[in-house]
Design an enzyme around this catalytic site. Structure first.
Site, PDB file in Angstrom:
ATOM      1  N   HIS A   1      28.509 -38.564 -12.726  1.00 37.38           N
ATOM      2  CA  HIS A   1      28.281 -38.062 -13.780  1.00 37.38           C
ATOM      3  C   HIS A   1      27.036 -37.814 -14.437  1.00 37.38           C
ATOM      4  O   HIS A   1      26.756 -37.372 -15.454  1.00 37.38           O
ATOM      5  CB  HIS A   1      29.319 -38.571 -14.871  1.00 37.38           C
ATOM      6  CG  HIS A   1      30.590 -38.693 -14.395  1.00 37.38           C
ATOM      7  ND1 HIS A   1      31.784 -39.481 -14.893  1.00 37.38           N
ATOM      8  CD2 HIS A   1      31.275 -37.641 -13.663  1.00 37.38           C
ATOM      9  CE1 HIS A   1      33.014 -39.103 -14.313  1.00 37.38           C
ATOM     10  NE2 HIS A   1      32.744 -38.123 -13.455  1.00 37.38           N
TER      11      HIS A   1
ATOM     12  N   CYS B   1      11.501 -28.391 -23.161  1.00 37.14           N
ATOM     13  CA  CYS B   1      11.066 -28.594 -21.819  1.00 37.14           C
ATOM     14  C   CYS B   1       9.466 -28.704 -21.860  1.00 37.14           C
ATOM     15  O   CYS B   1       8.717 -27.836 -22.378  1.00 37.14           O
ATOM     16  CB  CYS B   1      11.565 -27.415 -21.040  1.00 37.14           C
ATOM     17  SG  CYS B   1      10.828 -27.510 -19.147  1.00 37.14           S
TER      18      CYS B   1
ATOM     19  N   PRO C   1      40.894 -55.828 -16.666  1.00 33.88           N
ATOM     20  CA  PRO C   1      41.833 -56.593 -17.466  1.00 33.88           C
ATOM     21  C   PRO C   1      43.245 -55.827 -17.926  1.00 33.88           C
ATOM     22  O   PRO C   1      44.112 -56.435 -18.235  1.00 33.88           O
ATOM     23  CB  PRO C   1      41.168 -56.903 -18.769  1.00 33.88           C
ATOM     24  CG  PRO C   1      39.938 -55.946 -18.604  1.00 33.88           C
ATOM     25  CD  PRO C   1      39.648 -55.282 -17.169  1.00 33.88           C
TER      26      PRO C   1
ATOM     27  N   GLY D   1      36.345 -51.652 -13.613  1.00 30.41           N
ATOM     28  CA  GLY D   1      36.234 -51.231 -15.014  1.00 30.41           C
ATOM     29  C   GLY D   1      36.152 -49.629 -15.263  1.00 30.41           C
ATOM     30  O   GLY D   1      35.780 -49.158 -16.022  1.00 30.41           O
TER      31      GLY D   1
ATOM     32  N   GLN E   1      30.418 -43.750 -12.447  1.00 28.00           N
ATOM     33  CA  GLN E   1      30.709 -42.579 -13.178  1.00 28.00           C
ATOM     34  C   GLN E   1      29.861 -42.942 -14.497  1.00 28.00           C
ATOM     35  O   GLN E   1      29.740 -41.873 -15.444  1.00 28.00           O
ATOM     36  CB  GLN E   1      32.199 -42.937 -13.695  1.00 28.00           C
ATOM     37  CG  GLN E   1      33.302 -42.912 -12.618  1.00 28.00           C
ATOM     38  CD  GLN E   1      34.501 -42.943 -13.210  1.00 28.00           C
ATOM     39  OE1 GLN E   1      35.542 -42.281 -13.662  1.00 28.00           O
ATOM     40  NE2 GLN E   1      35.085 -44.253 -12.889  1.00 28.00           N
ATOM     41  N   ASN E   2      29.104 -44.045 -14.656  1.00 29.74           N
ATOM     42  CA  ASN E   2      28.132 -44.231 -15.756  1.00 29.74           C
ATOM     43  C   ASN E   2      27.151 -43.728 -15.737  1.00 29.74           C
ATOM     44  O   ASN E   2      26.439 -43.403 -14.607  1.00 29.74           O
ATOM     45  CB  ASN E   2      28.053 -45.825 -15.877  1.00 29.74           C
ATOM     46  CG  ASN E   2      29.234 -46.556 -15.926  1.00 29.74           C
ATOM     47  OD1 ASN E   2      30.354 -46.068 -16.120  1.00 29.74           O
ATOM     48  ND2 ASN E   2      29.366 -47.842 -15.654  1.00 29.74           N
ATOM     49  N   VAL E   3      26.499 -43.175 -16.608  1.00 28.16           N
ATOM     50  CA  VAL E   3      25.038 -42.456 -17.040  1.00 28.16           C
ATOM     51  C   VAL E   3      24.278 -43.418 -17.407  1.00 28.16           C
ATOM     52  O   VAL E   3      22.985 -43.020 -17.831  1.00 28.16           O
ATOM     53  CB  VAL E   3      25.581 -41.170 -17.676  1.00 28.16           C
ATOM     54  CG1 VAL E   3      26.520 -40.179 -17.097  1.00 28.16           C
ATOM     55  CG2 VAL E   3      25.895 -41.535 -19.257  1.00 28.16           C
ATOM     56  N   ASP E   4      24.317 -44.551 -17.583  1.00 27.17           N
ATOM     57  CA  ASP E   4      23.220 -45.470 -18.486  1.00 27.17           C
ATOM     58  C   ASP E   4      22.216 -46.164 -17.705  1.00 27.17           C
ATOM     59  O   ASP E   4      21.253 -46.595 -18.092  1.00 27.17           O
ATOM     60  CB  ASP E   4      24.218 -46.631 -19.172  1.00 27.17           C
ATOM     61  CG  ASP E   4      25.039 -47.391 -18.068  1.00 27.17           C
ATOM     62  OD1 ASP E   4      24.633 -47.707 -17.161  1.00 27.17           O
ATOM     63  OD2 ASP E   4      26.008 -47.879 -18.313  1.00 27.17           O
TER      64      ASP E   4
ATOM     65  N   CYS F   1      14.328 -23.153 -17.208  1.00 23.87           N
ATOM     66  CA  CYS F   1      13.537 -23.147 -15.992  1.00 23.87           C
ATOM     67  C   CYS F   1      14.242 -23.822 -14.886  1.00 23.87           C
ATOM     68  O   CYS F   1      13.906 -23.664 -13.873  1.00 23.87           O
ATOM     69  CB  CYS F   1      12.066 -23.277 -16.219  1.00 23.87           C
ATOM     70  SG  CYS F   1      11.832 -24.925 -16.642  1.00 23.87           S
TER      71      CYS F   1
HETATM   72  P1  OAD Z   1      37.434 -45.601 -19.646  1.00 27.12           P
HETATM   73  O1  OAD Z   1      36.768 -45.862 -21.152  1.00 27.12           O
HETATM   74  O2  OAD Z   1      38.268 -44.627 -19.439  1.00 27.12           O
HETATM   75  O3  OAD Z   1      38.128 -46.868 -18.891  1.00 27.12           O
HETATM   76  C1  OAD Z   1      37.410 -47.922 -19.529  1.00 27.12           C
HETATM   77  C2  OAD Z   1      38.254 -49.094 -18.296  1.00 27.12           C
HETATM   78  O4  OAD Z   1      37.357 -50.432 -18.562  1.00 27.12           O
HETATM   79  C3  OAD Z   1      39.498 -49.474 -18.928  1.00 27.12           C
HETATM   80  O5  OAD Z   1      40.555 -49.183 -17.717  1.00 27.12           O
HETATM   81  C4  OAD Z   1      39.543 -50.659 -19.380  1.00 27.12           C
HETATM   82  O6  OAD Z   1      40.515 -51.514 -19.377  1.00 27.12           O
HETATM   83  C5  OAD Z   1      38.228 -51.324 -18.635  1.00 27.12           C
HETATM   84  N1  OAD Z   1      37.459 -52.437 -19.312  1.00 27.12           N
HETATM   85  C6  OAD Z   1      37.337 -52.615 -20.678  1.00 27.12           C
HETATM   86  N2  OAD Z   1      36.568 -53.773 -20.645  1.00 27.12           N
HETATM   87  C7  OAD Z   1      36.388 -54.202 -19.601  1.00 27.12           C
HETATM   88  C8  OAD Z   1      35.451 -55.284 -19.139  1.00 27.12           C
HETATM   89  N3  OAD Z   1      34.876 -56.224 -19.916  1.00 27.12           N
HETATM   90  N4  OAD Z   1      35.412 -55.593 -17.630  1.00 27.12           N
HETATM   91  C9  OAD Z   1      36.140 -54.692 -16.856  1.00 27.12           C
HETATM   92  N5  OAD Z   1      36.785 -53.886 -17.259  1.00 27.12           N
HETATM   93  C10 OAD Z   1      36.844 -53.403 -18.334  1.00 27.12           C
HETATM   94  O7  OAD Z   1      35.991 -45.355 -18.751  1.00 27.12           O
HETATM   95  P2  OAD Z   1      35.819 -44.749 -17.397  1.00 27.12           P
HETATM   96  O8  OAD Z   1      36.935 -44.987 -16.400  1.00 27.12           O
HETATM   97  O9  OAD Z   1      34.537 -44.909 -16.833  1.00 27.12           O
HETATM   98  O10 OAD Z   1      33.187 -39.114 -18.146  1.00 27.12           O
HETATM   99  O11 OAD Z   1      35.892 -43.057 -17.856  1.00 27.12           O
HETATM  100  C11 OAD Z   1      35.596 -42.054 -16.769  1.00 27.12           C
HETATM  101  C12 OAD Z   1      35.094 -40.951 -17.432  1.00 27.12           C
HETATM  102  O12 OAD Z   1      35.551 -40.460 -18.717  1.00 27.12           O
HETATM  103  C13 OAD Z   1      33.432 -41.333 -18.044  1.00 27.12           C
HETATM  104  O13 OAD Z   1      32.647 -41.177 -16.897  1.00 27.12           O
HETATM  105  C14 OAD Z   1      33.436 -40.144 -18.875  1.00 27.12           C
HETATM  106  C15 OAD Z   1      34.376 -40.324 -19.622  1.00 27.12           C
HETATM  107  O14 OAD Z   1      34.965 -38.988 -20.433  1.00 27.12           O
HETATM  108  C16 OAD Z   1      32.315 -38.167 -18.376  1.00 27.12           C
HETATM  109  O15 OAD Z   1      31.358 -38.474 -19.131  1.00 27.12           O
HETATM  110  C17 OAD Z   1      32.119 -36.905 -17.468  1.00 27.12           C
END
Ligand code: OAD
Length: 235
Positions: free
Chosen positions: A105, A134, A201, A174, A87-90, A116
């Site tokens: 995402h 663009c 965690p 995560g 789900q990460n865009v990085d 265009c």
């Molecule tokens: P969230 O910010 O919702 O959740 C992050 C998760 O990572 C949480 O469950 C934390 O407990 C966990 N976490 C924190 N630190 C950690 C670590 N060091 N190691 C492992 N886990 C850890 O992020 P996403 O679930 O990725 O969407 O969010 C989903 C989507 O919501 C994103 O892609 C973005 C956002 O709105 C869009 O931009 C479309």
């Protein structure tokens, strides 16, 4: 050998210094998604939205893949069939060496022209011009990411479901597992018989269906996952 499928979220990049979205210190505590991450917000004020993206791009540019990113790249090398759904865009998975990646995402380094329709990578950071224009037609560019209220690319989504349904092992790392359709993938995998491993965690809605829960940060948790995959003979 097994079909290994992984779903990652912002938590895996937390150890690279990139803030997550939800929870303490998360981006959505400081910013309102509807003011920055919706098509309406962009049409209202593209400069504001682009300034926010430009800052995030600069921060990501300085970040390095974490140990968890690197372990996933290693698992891919050792596995017969491996797909990483993120789900990460990085772009940190690519930087760590992962290859077979499905970006649900989008990607913060890619742009899309609203005039265009061209999509291309624009890695300039900081941007010289905000909003950027663009290269092909001079039209307004937007980040090629999925915003709230937008559909995911249907082909990308279809591949993600195809892989999840066929997974022997499904690893979730995560993610808060509250954003759909991404959060549905592990459920579908489990329904089709996958062995489900969660690394987080904190508790998530997936915890109750997981076969193994590793309540650790991504780096420590992924080391354990690597051992489990070896013990089970998946790699
Ligand atoms: P969230 O910010 O919702 O959740 C992050 C998760 O990572 C949480 O469950 C934390 O407990 C966990 N976490 C924190 N630190 C950690 C670590 N060091 N190691 C492992 N886990 C850890 O992020 P996403 O679930 O990725 O969407 O969010 C989903 C989507 O919501 C994103 O892609 C973005 C956002 O709105 C869009 O931009 C479309």
């Amino acid at each position: 050998m097994s079909r290994i499928v992984v779903l990652t979220g912002a938590g895996i990049s937390a150890e690279s210094g990139i803030p997550t979205f939800r929870g303490k210190g998360g981006l959505w505590e400081k910013f309102r998604p509807e003011e920055l991450a919706t098509p309406e917000a962009f049409m209202r004020d593209p400069r504001l939205v682009w300034r926010w993206y430009d800052e995030r791009r600069q921060m990501i540019k300085r970040a390095r893949p974490s140990e968890a990113h690197r372990i996933l790249a290693r698992i891919e090398q050792e596995a017969e069939h491996f797909v990483l759904i993120t789900q990460n865009v990085d772009g940190l998975h690519q930087e760590a060496g992962s290859r077979n990646i499905i970006e649900l995402h989008g990607n913060i380094w890619r742009v899309r022209c609203l005039s265009c329709g061209q999509r291309y990578y624009l890695e300039e950071t900081p941007l010289r011009e905000i909003p950027p224009r663009c290269h092909f037609c001079g039209g307004l560019l937007r980040p090629d990411v999925v915003w709230f209220g937008e559909m995911l690319d249907p082909d990308v989504l279809e591949r993600a479901f195809y892989e999840s349904e066929r997974a022997d092992v499904f690893i979730v790392v995560g993610t808060s597992a509250v954003v759909y359709p991404a959060a549905h993938l592990p459920v579908v995998a489990k329904q089709h018989g996958a062995f489900l491993i969660e690394v987080n965690p904190e508790d998530t809605p997936l915890s109750e269906i997981a076969d193994v829960i590793i309540r650790e940060k991504a780096g420590t948790g992924m080391k354990r996952v690597y051992e489990i995959l070896k013990e089970r003979g998946d790699i």
